[in-house]
Design a protein around this motif. Structure first.
Motif, PDB file in Angstrom:
ATOM      1  N   ILE A 160      31.987  40.944  37.026  1.00  0.00           N
ATOM      2  CA  ILE A 160      33.131  41.857  37.081  1.00  0.00           C
ATOM      3  C   ILE A 160      33.183  42.489  38.466  1.00  0.00           C
ATOM      4  CG2 ILE A 160      34.261  43.850  36.046  1.00  0.00           C
ATOM      5  CD1 ILE A 160      34.044  41.481  34.191  1.00  0.00           C
ATOM      6  N   PRO A 161      34.250  42.264  39.242  1.00  0.00           N
ATOM      7  CA  PRO A 161      34.311  42.819  40.600  1.00  0.00           C
ATOM      8  C   PRO A 161      34.540  44.333  40.593  1.00  0.00           C
ATOM      9  CG  PRO A 161      36.373  41.738  40.044  1.00  0.00           C
ATOM     10  CD  PRO A 161      35.430  41.457  38.905  1.00  0.00           C
ATOM     11  N   LEU A 162      34.316  44.922  41.736  1.00  0.00           N
ATOM     12  CA  LEU A 162      34.536  46.358  41.913  1.00  0.00           C
ATOM     13  C   LEU A 162      35.982  46.623  42.296  1.00  0.00           C
ATOM     14  CD1 LEU A 162      31.325  47.331  43.931  1.00  0.00           C
ATOM     15  CD2 LEU A 162      31.744  47.707  41.490  1.00  0.00           C
ATOM     16  N   LEU A 163      36.467  47.824  41.943  1.00  0.00           N
ATOM     17  CA  LEU A 163      37.827  48.231  42.279  1.00  0.00           C
ATOM     18  C   LEU A 163      37.808  49.676  42.744  1.00  0.00           C
ATOM     19  CD1 LEU A 163      40.909  47.401  42.126  1.00  0.00           C
ATOM     20  CD2 LEU A 163      40.932  48.653  39.951  1.00  0.00           C
ATOM     21  N   LEU A 206      47.171  42.302  25.595  1.00  0.00           N
ATOM     22  CA  LEU A 206      47.310  42.781  26.965  1.00  0.00           C
ATOM     23  C   LEU A 206      46.484  41.864  27.859  1.00  0.00           C
ATOM     24  CD1 LEU A 206      46.847  46.625  26.356  1.00  0.00           C
ATOM     25  CD2 LEU A 206      49.000  45.324  26.423  1.00  0.00           C
ATOM     26  N   VAL A 207      47.140  41.270  28.827  1.00  0.00           N
ATOM     27  CA  VAL A 207      46.510  40.285  29.708  1.00  0.00           C
ATOM     28  C   VAL A 207      46.472  40.832  31.126  1.00  0.00           C
ATOM     29  CG1 VAL A 207      46.754  37.971  30.692  1.00  0.00           C
ATOM     30  CG2 VAL A 207      47.219  38.346  28.259  1.00  0.00           C
ATOM     31  N   GLY A 208      45.372  40.611  31.822  1.00  0.00           N
ATOM     32  CA  GLY A 208      45.283  41.104  33.194  1.00  0.00           C
ATOM     33  C   GLY A 208      43.930  40.832  33.798  1.00  0.00           C
ATOM     34  N   ARG A 209      43.374  41.846  34.467  1.00  0.00           N
ATOM     35  CA  ARG A 209      42.113  41.707  35.177  1.00  0.00           C
ATOM     36  C   ARG A 209      41.232  42.923  34.920  1.00  0.00           C
ATOM     37  NH1 ARG A 209      44.941  41.771  40.633  1.00  0.00           N
ATOM     38  NH2 ARG A 209      46.554  42.682  39.308  1.00  0.00           N
ATOM     39  N   ALA A 210      39.929  42.669  34.768  1.00  0.00           N
ATOM     40  CA  ALA A 210      38.965  43.735  34.505  1.00  0.00           C
ATOM     41  C   ALA A 210      38.108  43.983  35.742  1.00  0.00           C
ATOM     42  CB  ALA A 210      38.084  43.375  33.315  1.00  0.00           C
ATOM     43  N   PHE A 211      37.737  45.248  35.952  1.00  0.00           N
ATOM     44  CA  PHE A 211      36.956  45.645  37.124  1.00  0.00           C
ATOM     45  C   PHE A 211      35.922  46.699  36.726  1.00  0.00           C
ATOM     46  CE2 PHE A 211      41.199  44.472  38.502  1.00  0.00           C
ATOM     47  CZ  PHE A 211      40.975  43.629  39.582  1.00  0.00           C
ATOM     48  N   ARG A 212      34.909  46.816  37.578  1.00  0.00           N
ATOM     49  CA  ARG A 212      34.046  47.989  37.558  1.00  0.00           C
ATOM     50  C   ARG A 212      34.554  48.960  38.608  1.00  0.00           C
ATOM     51  NH1 ARG A 212      28.784  46.553  39.373  1.00  0.00           N
ATOM     52  NH2 ARG A 212      29.781  44.739  40.350  1.00  0.00           N
ATOM     53  N   ARG A 213      34.456  50.243  38.302  1.00  0.00           N
ATOM     54  CA  ARG A 213      34.902  51.235  39.282  1.00  0.00           C
ATOM     55  C   ARG A 213      33.933  51.302  40.457  1.00  0.00           C
ATOM     56  NH1 ARG A 213      36.678  56.726  36.289  1.00  0.00           N
ATOM     57  NH2 ARG A 213      36.072  57.452  38.374  1.00  0.00           N
ATOM     58  N   GLU A 218      29.311  51.874  36.334  1.00  0.00           N
ATOM     59  CA  GLU A 218      29.126  51.690  34.895  1.00  0.00           C
ATOM     60  C   GLU A 218      30.413  51.957  34.104  1.00  0.00           C
ATOM     61  OE1 GLU A 218      27.333  55.794  35.917  1.00  0.00           O
ATOM     62  OE2 GLU A 218      27.493  53.789  36.811  1.00  0.00           O
ATOM     63  N   LEU A 219      31.432  52.497  34.772  1.00  0.00           N
ATOM     64  CA  LEU A 219      32.745  52.671  34.158  1.00  0.00           C
ATOM     65  C   LEU A 219      33.675  51.547  34.608  1.00  0.00           C
ATOM     66  CD1 LEU A 219      33.235  56.538  34.506  1.00  0.00           C
ATOM     67  CD2 LEU A 219      32.228  55.252  32.612  1.00  0.00           C
ATOM     68  N   HIS A 220      34.751  51.355  33.891  1.00  0.00           N
ATOM     69  CA  HIS A 220      35.623  50.213  34.130  1.00  0.00           C
ATOM     70  C   HIS A 220      37.067  50.625  34.366  1.00  0.00           C
ATOM     71  CE1 HIS A 220      32.167  48.360  32.029  1.00  0.00           C
ATOM     72  NE2 HIS A 220      32.452  47.295  32.748  1.00  0.00           N
ATOM     73  N   ALA A 221      37.817  49.678  34.892  1.00  0.00           N
ATOM     74  CA  ALA A 221      39.263  49.798  35.041  1.00  0.00           C
ATOM     75  C   ALA A 221      39.871  48.442  34.729  1.00  0.00           C
ATOM     76  CB  ALA A 221      39.649  50.237  36.459  1.00  0.00           C
ATOM     77  N   VAL A 222      41.074  48.456  34.192  1.00  0.00           N
ATOM     78  CA  VAL A 222      41.785  47.199  33.956  1.00  0.00           C
ATOM     79  C   VAL A 222      43.192  47.322  34.540  1.00  0.00           C
ATOM     80  CG1 VAL A 222      40.488  46.586  31.890  1.00  0.00           C
ATOM     81  CG2 VAL A 222      42.587  47.919  31.650  1.00  0.00           C
ATOM     82  N   ILE A 223      43.664  46.223  35.080  1.00  0.00           N
ATOM     83  CA  ILE A 223      45.058  46.120  35.509  1.00  0.00           C
ATOM     84  C   ILE A 223      45.754  45.205  34.506  1.00  0.00           C
ATOM     85  CG2 ILE A 223      46.652  45.364  37.295  1.00  0.00           C
ATOM     86  CD1 ILE A 223      44.539  45.975  39.364  1.00  0.00           C
ATOM     87  N   VAL A 224      46.745  45.741  33.803  1.00  0.00           N
ATOM     88  CA  VAL A 224      47.492  44.965  32.812  1.00  0.00           C
ATOM     89  C   VAL A 224      48.670  44.315  33.525  1.00  0.00           C
ATOM     90  CG1 VAL A 224      48.747  45.017  30.634  1.00  0.00           C
ATOM     91  CG2 VAL A 224      46.828  46.587  31.002  1.00  0.00           C
TER      92      VAL A 224
END
Length: 342
Positions: A160-163, A206-213, A218-224
């Motif tokens: 999971i890449p960083l964002l 919901l389709v998109g991309r997942a990231f680590r902050r 240890e927290l995440h973000a998603v772009i839908v």
């Protein structure tokens, strides 16, 4: 069968008032019945689907039968149905009982209530769409995989890449929620304007991309990036169900994107507390197990939609902040716990 509301006072829960539920509700629907002549006939159907057990108003009210958390109200006048809609029990009777409690004992801060004389939760007349019958299935005992003609092993988790959320106009002080949801171009409009049934729940993926902050890995973000209505699903007034064919159809369009979550509708107004039902939570925890996958809830009424997202957090579902990327990203606007017309 007549339904009564029982109102209890204080920590000892002394029964102080019993009222027919319909007599309490009639004033609340004065606007809906005013254009019509004659008397109104109310048909009330309670659903055995757990809802919030407290009404966080003034004063505080505890619902002692929160296992029946939702009620469908149908009003007949002039020989036809003039109003029908599901409500959560707390949102419908909470304000009425809070007002009654203040009149009875304004100094008392703790009250409780319950609906007595509950009917069966089954309602054969409710609108529903049954899931299709699945053909050609088989059970596989994975403990015997070494003796099978094929092997079964866990798939490797992708990296999971960083964002950096600040690049998307999110102020990092806004949130330490498990997942931050970023709605890509046109996604908010799609969710707010797509055609949705007002008689049965609808849902999809919901389709998109997942990231680590980048600031807190240890927290995440998603772009839908896209909203995909589910095919081959089952639905009713109070429930929405995926099938294996629902996921098969979705996978054929997924490509190199990720399944970042799911959405479904509730046909009543949003609650101050968590809006997901126990059934919704179980579905999410059993099916959408990645820590960055979210459950999006669209509370749908005749005049508004409210979008709220949730993610798994320990033994709970925590609200997720939402950032609409169609807004001006150069202006560091705060994320919001929900979007829509409240």
């Amino acid at each position: 069968m007549a339904l009564d509301i029982e109102l209890f006072r204080g920590e000892s829960r002394q029964l102080v008032r019993t009222e027919p539920l319909i007599s309490l509700l009639k004033p609340a629907f004065a606007a809906e019945t005013a254009p019509f002549k004659g008397s109104a006939r109310f048909v009330l159907m309670l659903r055995n689907d757990p809802g919030p057990d407290t009404y966080e108003g003034d004063p505080h009210l505890t619902n002692l039968r929160a296992d029946f958390g939702y009620i469908h109200v149908k009003i007949h006048m002039e020989g036809r149905v003039v109003h029908q809609k599901p409500y959560s029990v707390n949102s419908l009777v909470g304000p009425i009982l809070a007002r009654l409690a203040r009149e009875l004992a304004p100094e008392e801060r703790r009250w409780a209530f319950r609906i007595a004389g509950l009917p069966s939760p089954e309602d054969d007349d409710s609108a529903q769409r049954l899931p299709p019958v699945v053909d050609g299935t088989d059970d596989i005992d994975t403990s015997r995989s070494t003796r099978l003609a094929f092997g079964i092993r866990p798939a490797a988790e992708p990296q999971i890449p960083l964002l950096d959320l600040t690049e998307y106009g999110v102020e990092l002080t806004d949130t330490e929620a498990p997942v931050t949801v970023l709605l890509g171009a046109g996604v908010r409009r799609r969710l707010m304007e797509m055609e949705l049934s007002t008689e049965i729940e609808e849902g999809g993926f919901l389709v998109g991309r997942a990231f680590r902050r980048a600031d807190i890995p240890e927290l995440h973000a998603v772009i839908v990036d896209e909203v995909l209505p589910a095919e081959h699903s089952g639905a009713s007034l109070m429930h929405f169900t995926f099938t294996g064919d629902s996921f098969g159809a979705m996978n054929r369009t997924l490509g190199d994107r990720q399944l970042v979550g799911w959405y479904h509708t509730h046909l009543f107004q949003t609650e101050r507390t968590i809006g997901l039902s126990r059934t919704d939570i179980d579905l999410h925890r059993d099916t959408f197990r990645r820590p960055w996958q979210v459950a999006a809830l669209i509370n749908l009424t005749s005049r508004r939609r409210v979008l709220t997202c949730y993610a798994s957090s320990d033994d709970w579902m925590a609200p997720c902040p939402i950032r609409n990327l169609d807004d001006d990203a150069d202006k560091h606007r705060s994320t919001h716990p929900s979007l829509g017309h409240h």
